[in-house]
Design an enzyme around this catalytic site. Structure first.
Site, short mmCIF file in Angstrom:
data_model
loop_
_atom_site.label_atom_id
_atom_site.label_comp_id
_atom_site.label_asym_id
_atom_site.label_seq_id
_atom_site.Cartn_x
_atom_site.Cartn_y
_atom_site.Cartn_z
N TYR A 53 -9.11 -3.81 -7.00
CA TYR A 53 -7.87 -3.97 -6.24
C TYR A 53 -6.81 -4.69 -7.07
CZ TYR A 53 -10.94 -2.74 -2.31
OH TYR A 53 -11.85 -2.11 -1.49
N HIS A 111 -19.28 -0.42 -5.98
CA HIS A 111 -18.15 0.15 -5.22
C HIS A 111 -18.40 1.60 -4.79
CE1 HIS A 111 -13.58 -0.74 -4.74
NE2 HIS A 111 -14.00 0.02 -3.78
P1 NAP Z 1 -7.13 -0.57 7.35
O1 NAP Z 1 -7.69 -1.93 7.43
O2 NAP Z 1 -7.68 0.50 8.20
O3 NAP Z 1 -5.55 -0.61 7.63
C1 NAP Z 1 -4.67 -1.51 7.00
C2 NAP Z 1 -3.28 -1.23 7.52
O4 NAP Z 1 -3.24 -1.49 8.93
C3 NAP Z 1 -2.20 -2.10 6.90
O5 NAP Z 1 -1.05 -1.29 6.74
C4 NAP Z 1 -1.94 -3.17 7.96
O6 NAP Z 1 -0.61 -3.64 7.95
C5 NAP Z 1 -2.19 -2.40 9.23
N1 NAP Z 1 -2.64 -3.31 10.31
C6 NAP Z 1 -3.51 -4.32 10.23
N2 NAP Z 1 -3.69 -4.92 11.42
C7 NAP Z 1 -2.87 -4.26 12.29
C8 NAP Z 1 -2.60 -4.43 13.66
N3 NAP Z 1 -3.21 -5.36 14.40
N4 NAP Z 1 -1.70 -3.57 14.23
C9 NAP Z 1 -1.09 -2.61 13.49
N5 NAP Z 1 -1.32 -2.41 12.17
C10 NAP Z 1 -2.21 -3.23 11.58
O7 NAP Z 1 -7.15 0.00 5.86
P2 NAP Z 1 -7.79 -0.41 4.47
O8 NAP Z 1 -7.05 -1.53 3.86
O9 NAP Z 1 -7.94 0.85 3.70
O10 NAP Z 1 -9.30 -0.87 4.82
C11 NAP Z 1 -9.66 -2.20 5.07
C12 NAP Z 1 -10.38 -2.82 3.87
O11 NAP Z 1 -11.57 -2.12 3.57
C13 NAP Z 1 -9.58 -2.74 2.56
O12 NAP Z 1 -8.49 -3.63 2.53
C14 NAP Z 1 -10.67 -3.01 1.57
O13 NAP Z 1 -10.99 -4.40 1.53
C15 NAP Z 1 -11.82 -2.20 2.17
N6 NAP Z 1 -11.93 -0.82 1.62
C16 NAP Z 1 -13.05 -0.49 0.91
C17 NAP Z 1 -13.19 0.78 0.37
C18 NAP Z 1 -14.41 1.12 -0.43
O14 NAP Z 1 -14.45 2.15 -1.10
N7 NAP Z 1 -15.45 0.31 -0.37
C19 NAP Z 1 -12.19 1.75 0.57
C20 NAP Z 1 -11.07 1.41 1.34
C21 NAP Z 1 -10.96 0.13 1.87
P3 NAP Z 1 -0.16 -5.00 7.20
O15 NAP Z 1 -0.94 -5.08 5.92
O16 NAP Z 1 1.30 -4.81 7.04
O17 NAP Z 1 -0.48 -6.17 8.11
#
Ligand code: NAP
Length: 278
Positions: A53, A111
């Site tokens: 990241y 990962h």
């Molecule tokens: P997510 O958590 O599904 O969505 C994040 C988005 O949702 C951001 O734009 C955030 O906005 C918004 N959000 C957060 N809380 C909210 C709420 N209460 N109401 C409305 N919108 C909201 O997406 P993600 O970041 O892809 O997944 C979460 C985590 O999983 C990642 O950050 C990472 O740590 C991990 N991940 C792992 C892999 C893997 O391959 N292992 C892949 C993808 C993700 P703001 O940021 O503006 O608050």
């Protein structure tokens, strides 16, 4: 905050905080750090990051947020598949530890599966555990066949979680991986539980359910994911208001009618689907 027991008896909160795309914009740094700190204050003490990241920028941000309160936090980070060799894994881990400003990572994940033999990565993880650099290890983006192969190689009880994509639009794991992991006592860690904050959160059925509970669609999809007893969700929120809303989702109880409406809009899988990943 409800907690889930890991296979070795330790436990973690069912809701954590993701960090993908954090730490990459100088002007947002302080707000992002404050959001993570607010999350820790609210019990979202599991923080998920990765060397990938922002090329280490997210780990540095996490290091900043947990300064002085390392013991309150369960830190998850990940090694890239092309680093996950016998010598590459400890080197990557040292670099992550330095960026995180700590001497131990609570959970270190592969990962995704790459070309380095799994046995080599497992041996490297076990050596890191022996050396006290990591407390647990696990994997990410592994489907059932990968998990079966892994468990043939790994010491019993060593693989602690598998982190995979899960939200109403991507329910494939309900068919096989989720029950398989439940039977093995390996929790699923659901990534992108909010569908990355995209169209999912505008879906009419979710908006209607949210209105019935005086909640938001984001809270509804988190409560929906957490209906599984052995699942940890790691929404990412760089805004404090989002973190606060997410923390409240842990207390939201969906009704059978709500769950049926979600099934109608986002049908559960009826057959095997290949594991989806982002
Ligand atoms: P997510 O958590 O599904 O969505 C994040 C988005 O949702 C951001 O734009 C955030 O906005 C918004 N959000 C957060 N809380 C909210 C709420 N209460 N109401 C409305 N919108 C909201 O997406 P993600 O970041 O892809 O997944 C979460 C985590 O999983 C990642 O950050 C990472 O740590 C991990 N991940 C792992 C892999 C893997 O391959 N292992 C892949 C993808 C993700 P703001 O940021 O503006 O608050």
């Amino acid at each position: 905050m409800r907690r889930i027991g890991l296979i070795d008896g330790n436990d973690v909160p069912v809701l954590g905080q993701g960090t993908w795309m954090m730490g990459e914009r100088r002007g947002e740094r302080q707000a992002e750090t404050n959001a993570l700190i607010a999350g820790i204050d609210l019990g979202l003490t599991l923080i998920d990051t990765a060397e990938m990241y922002g090329d280490g920028a997210a780990e540095e941000l996490v290091g900043e947020a947990i300064k002085g309160r390392r013991e309150e936090v369960f830190l998850v980070s990940k090694v890239l598949p092309n680093h996950a060799s016998r010598t590459g894994t400890p080197a990557a881990c040292e670099a992550s530890l330095r960026r995180l400003g700590t001497d131990v990572i609570d959970l270190y994940l592969l990962h995704w599966r790459g070309s380095i033999p799994l046995a080599e990565t497992v041996a490297a993880f076990e050596a890191l555990k022996q050396a006290g650099k990591i407390r647990h290890w696990g994997v990410s983006n592994f489907d059932v066949a990968d998990m079966e192969e892994l468990l043939e190689i790994a010491p019993s009880g060593a693989c602690t979680v598998n982190q995979v994509l899960y939200n109403p639009e991507y329910r494939g794991i309900e068919f096989d991986l989720l029950p398989w992991q439940a039977a093995q006592g390996i929790p699923v860690m659901a990534y992108s539980p909010l569908g990355q904050g995209g169209e999912l959160l505008q879906a009419k059925p979710l908006v209607a359910i949210a209105a019935r509970h005086d909640a938001t669609p984001a809270q509804v999809v988190l409560a929906w994911a957490l209906r599984h007893p052995a699942l940890i969700a790691i929404p990412k929120a760089s805004r404090k208001a989002h973190v606060e809303a997410n923390a409240r989702a842990a207390a939201l109880q969906l009704t059978p009618e709500d769950l049926a409406a979600i099934d109608a809009a986002f049908p559960p899988p009826r057959r095997k689907r290949p594991l989806a990943m982002i």
